[in-house]
Structure formats: C-alpha cells, structure tokens
Motif scaffolding. Structure first.
Motif, short mmCIF file in Angstrom:
data_model
loop_
_atom_site.label_atom_id
_atom_site.label_comp_id
_atom_site.label_asym_id
_atom_site.label_seq_id
_atom_site.Cartn_x
_atom_site.Cartn_y
_atom_site.Cartn_z
N LEU A 34 0.83 -1.20 0.00
CA LEU A 34 0.00 0.00 0.00
C LEU A 34 0.86 1.26 0.00
CD1 LEU A 34 -2.82 -1.05 2.51
CD2 LEU A 34 -2.97 -0.89 0.02
N ILE A 35 1.92 1.27 0.82
CA ILE A 35 2.82 2.42 0.87
C ILE A 35 3.48 2.64 -0.50
CG2 ILE A 35 4.98 3.31 1.84
CD1 ILE A 35 4.18 1.99 4.49
N THR A 36 3.91 1.54 -1.11
CA THR A 36 4.57 1.63 -2.42
C THR A 36 3.63 2.18 -3.48
OG1 THR A 36 6.01 -0.25 -1.87
CG2 THR A 36 5.80 0.33 -4.20
N LEU A 37 2.39 1.69 -3.50
CA LEU A 37 1.42 2.16 -4.50
C LEU A 37 1.08 3.63 -4.28
CD1 LEU A 37 -1.01 -0.91 -4.69
CD2 LEU A 37 0.79 -0.26 -6.30
N VAL A 38 0.97 4.03 -3.03
CA VAL A 38 0.70 5.45 -2.73
C VAL A 38 1.86 6.31 -3.20
CG1 VAL A 38 0.44 7.15 -0.87
CG2 VAL A 38 -0.89 5.03 -0.82
N LEU A 39 3.08 5.87 -2.92
CA LEU A 39 4.26 6.64 -3.34
C LEU A 39 4.36 6.73 -4.85
CD1 LEU A 39 6.96 5.40 -0.79
CD2 LEU A 39 5.85 7.63 -0.87
N ILE A 40 4.03 5.65 -5.55
CA ILE A 40 4.02 5.70 -7.02
C ILE A 40 3.02 6.75 -7.49
CG2 ILE A 40 3.42 4.45 -9.13
CD1 ILE A 40 4.41 1.89 -7.73
N GLY A 41 1.82 6.73 -6.89
CA GLY A 41 0.80 7.71 -7.25
C GLY A 41 1.24 9.14 -6.99
N VAL A 42 1.90 9.36 -5.85
CA VAL A 42 2.37 10.70 -5.50
C VAL A 42 3.42 11.19 -6.50
CG1 VAL A 42 3.69 12.02 -3.79
CG2 VAL A 42 1.85 10.49 -3.04
N VAL A 43 4.37 10.32 -6.84
CA VAL A 43 5.44 10.70 -7.77
C VAL A 43 4.86 10.95 -9.17
CG1 VAL A 43 7.61 9.99 -8.85
CG2 VAL A 43 7.19 9.47 -6.45
N VAL A 44 3.91 10.14 -9.58
CA VAL A 44 3.26 10.36 -10.88
C VAL A 44 2.55 11.72 -10.88
CG1 VAL A 44 1.36 9.62 -12.38
CG2 VAL A 44 3.00 7.94 -11.50
N PHE A 45 1.87 12.03 -9.78
CA PHE A 45 1.16 13.31 -9.68
C PHE A 45 2.14 14.48 -9.72
CE2 PHE A 45 -0.55 16.83 -7.14
CZ PHE A 45 -1.73 17.09 -7.84
N ILE A 46 3.24 14.36 -8.98
CA ILE A 46 4.24 15.44 -8.95
C ILE A 46 4.81 15.69 -10.34
CG2 ILE A 46 6.55 16.05 -8.10
CD1 ILE A 46 5.82 14.61 -5.49
N PHE A 149 13.76 -3.69 0.68
CA PHE A 149 13.58 -2.28 0.29
C PHE A 149 13.95 -2.09 -1.18
CE2 PHE A 149 12.72 -1.46 4.55
CZ PHE A 149 12.52 -0.11 4.81
N TYR A 150 15.08 -2.65 -1.57
CA TYR A 150 15.54 -2.49 -2.95
C TYR A 150 14.56 -3.11 -3.94
CZ TYR A 150 18.36 -3.22 -7.17
OH TYR A 150 18.80 -3.26 -8.47
N SER A 151 14.07 -4.30 -3.62
CA SER A 151 13.13 -4.97 -4.52
C SER A 151 11.84 -4.18 -4.70
CB SER A 151 12.81 -6.38 -4.00
OG SER A 151 13.94 -7.21 -4.09
N MET A 152 11.31 -3.63 -3.61
CA MET A 152 10.08 -2.85 -3.71
C MET A 152 10.33 -1.58 -4.53
SD MET A 152 7.85 -4.73 -2.22
CE MET A 152 6.39 -3.73 -1.88
N PHE A 153 11.47 -0.93 -4.30
CA PHE A 153 11.81 0.26 -5.08
C PHE A 153 12.01 -0.09 -6.55
CE2 PHE A 153 15.21 2.90 -6.94
CZ PHE A 153 14.57 4.14 -6.92
N PHE A 154 12.76 -1.15 -6.81
CA PHE A 154 13.06 -1.58 -8.18
C PHE A 154 11.79 -1.80 -8.98
CE2 PHE A 154 14.06 -4.60 -11.48
CZ PHE A 154 15.39 -4.39 -11.83
N HIS A 155 10.85 -2.52 -8.40
CA HIS A 155 9.63 -2.84 -9.14
C HIS A 155 8.66 -1.66 -9.16
CE1 HIS A 155 11.46 -6.77 -8.31
NE2 HIS A 155 10.92 -7.10 -9.46
N ALA A 156 8.75 -0.79 -8.18
CA ALA A 156 7.97 0.46 -8.24
C ALA A 156 8.44 1.32 -9.40
CB ALA A 156 8.11 1.22 -6.92
N VAL A 157 9.75 1.32 -9.66
CA VAL A 157 10.31 2.06 -10.79
C VAL A 157 9.74 1.51 -12.11
CG1 VAL A 157 12.44 2.48 -12.12
CG2 VAL A 157 12.42 2.78 -9.63
N MET A 158 9.60 0.21 -12.20
CA MET A 158 9.03 -0.41 -13.41
C MET A 158 7.61 0.11 -13.65
SD MET A 158 10.33 -4.37 -12.97
CE MET A 158 10.13 -4.85 -14.69
#
Length: 263
Positions: A34-46, A149-158
């Motif tokens: 949930l945190i990862t998806l929210v952060l993806i949404g925030v960065v997309v919005f920014i 942490f790295y794996s969640m970040f890596f796949h969030a970047v994708m």
C-alpha cells in the motif's frame, strides 16, 4: 550501538530462524504494498506535467541509480557467501529493467526503441506482478532489509515508468512493437536458458518455479521441466500482447467516459 544494531539487521544474512521473512500477503507485505502504491501515485502526480523528453532523459540517471543499488545487492551476496549465479547475476525477467533504462536513456534509433517498448508496458505487468507476489525478497527476508527495500523500489520504478511512458506517449502502442519486444526478451531468454540447462542455475525462472505461488505451474514443472520452460517462454512472449489489449480497453473506457460527459 542502536544504529549499528539496525544496520546489522538491515543487512542481515538469510536466516529464517533469527530473521523471519516477511512473507507474501502478510500484514507486513500488505502495508509495504500500500505504501509503495501510494508513493508511485504521489510521484506520478508530482511529475504529471513532465514532457516525454524529460521522462526519457530521466531514464539516464535512473539507470545509474539502479546500477548502484544492484551493485549493493551483488556486494551483499558475496560478503555473505552467496556466490552462486542465482544469488547475484542480474538476469531475472525483471532485471531487463536495468538494460532497458540504459537503452532508453543512452541508446539511439532501434536500440532506444527496444528499451522504450519494454518500459512502456511489459515493465508494468512484471513490476505489479512482483509487488503483488514478491517471491524473491519478502518471501526470503524481513521487511526491514536491504533486499526487501531495494526490490520494492526496483519494481515500483518499473510501474512508474510504464505509467509515465503511457501518459506522455513516449511511443505509439501498435502491433509492430511486438517484434522489438521479442528481440529484446528473446535474446536474454536464449542466454538464460543456455545458462540454466548447462550450469543448473535459474535465470529468468526458466529452470524451476522458485517460490511460485501458483500450484498448477509447479505441477507442470514436476511433470516436465521442458514443458515448464516452454510455458514460461510463451508467458514472457505474450507480455506485449497484453499491453496492446490493455491499451485498447483503456481507450474504449476513455471514449465511453467522454461520450457520457458530452451528453
């Protein structure tokens, strides 16, 4: 001492008794998801007003960032004695992110397009697939761990780049792009399959379904490894067709919504 203790835990070796893994669909995994998806949404919005040129340019520095983090993963593996290829060699399907970022950011012509075709859609499917079923990080390590942490970040970047490529129309979604994708994926698949069957490793999961959450795939593997390998190759090959289907569905939904607004 508190900081040293935290660092020791953050880079702890794989030991399920001392450091129980987070696990798939545990409370920890759901919170991280949930945190990862929210952060993806925030960065997309920014970055919603970024042009496609700016997004493409950003793949250059992201390629470097991911490379540094990947080197951290490799260093961690060797320090802890995990020297077998599966533990450190960057040739999982999702590892194609690394090469596609370099092709998109630094490549020209056909090479740049090959990288962008992967980032524009297959990266989303693979990234989301891992975030939902983290079979190689949270399944083996605690949530508070470098690899988790790295794996969640890596796949969030994708997922992020797939969304931004779609929003900014970096490339046109058309059937002809399948050839670019198959060249890219196929080349790495050949390398992976040769390595797997000659060295007994498991690049791109072509050799065995490590921590796969789907029993029917495990059943196929136990029946025939060759058939399992072919199935995985077919699944990877179909990725861009799913992207095209997704694009058609989104366009139809958008058309219906616009029609209703104009009524």
């Amino acid at each position: 001492m508190q900081i040293l203790s935290l660092l020791s835990e953050f880079f702890s070796p794989h030991n399920e008794e001392l450091y129980p893994p987070c696990g798939m669909w545990s409370i920890g995994h759901i919170i991280a998801l949930l945190i990862t998806l929210v952060l993806i949404g925030v960065v997309v919005f920014i970055n919603r007003k970024k042009t496609k040129e700016e997004i493409i340019k950003s793949t250059k520095w992201m390629a470097i960032v991911i490379t540094i983090l990947e080197l951290g993963k490799i260093t961690y593996s060797f320090i802890n004695g995990y020297t077998w290829l599966d533990a450190w060699f960057p040739l999982a399907y999702c590892s194609l992110l690394i090469y596609s970022l370099y092709l998109s950011g630094f490549g020209k012509g056909i090479f740049q397009k090959i990288g962008q075709v992967f980032l524009s859609g297959p990266a989303f499917i693979a990234g989301m697939g891992f975030l939902l079923f983290p079979s190689t990080s949270l399944a083996d390590h605690p949530l508070f761990h470098y690899l988790s942490f790295y794996s969640m970040f890596f796949h969030a970047v994708m997922v992020y780049y797939a969304i931004m490529f779609y929003r900014t129309k970096v490339i046109e979604y058309k059937a002809g792009n399948v050839l670019y994708y198959l060249m890219f994926m196929g080349m790495f698949s050949v390398i992976a399959i040769v390595m797997d069957y000659s060295l007994g490793c498991n690049m791109m999961f072509y050799y065995n379904p490590y921590n796969f959450p789907f029993q029917f795939i495990i059943d196929i593997y136990e029946f025939s490894r060759i058939i399992y390998t072919i199935l995985i190759f077919v699944a990877y090959s179909s990725m861009y067709f799913l992207v095209l289907l997704f694009d058609i569905v989104l366009k139809k939904i958008k058309g219906v919504l616009l029609k209703n607004v104009n009524v």
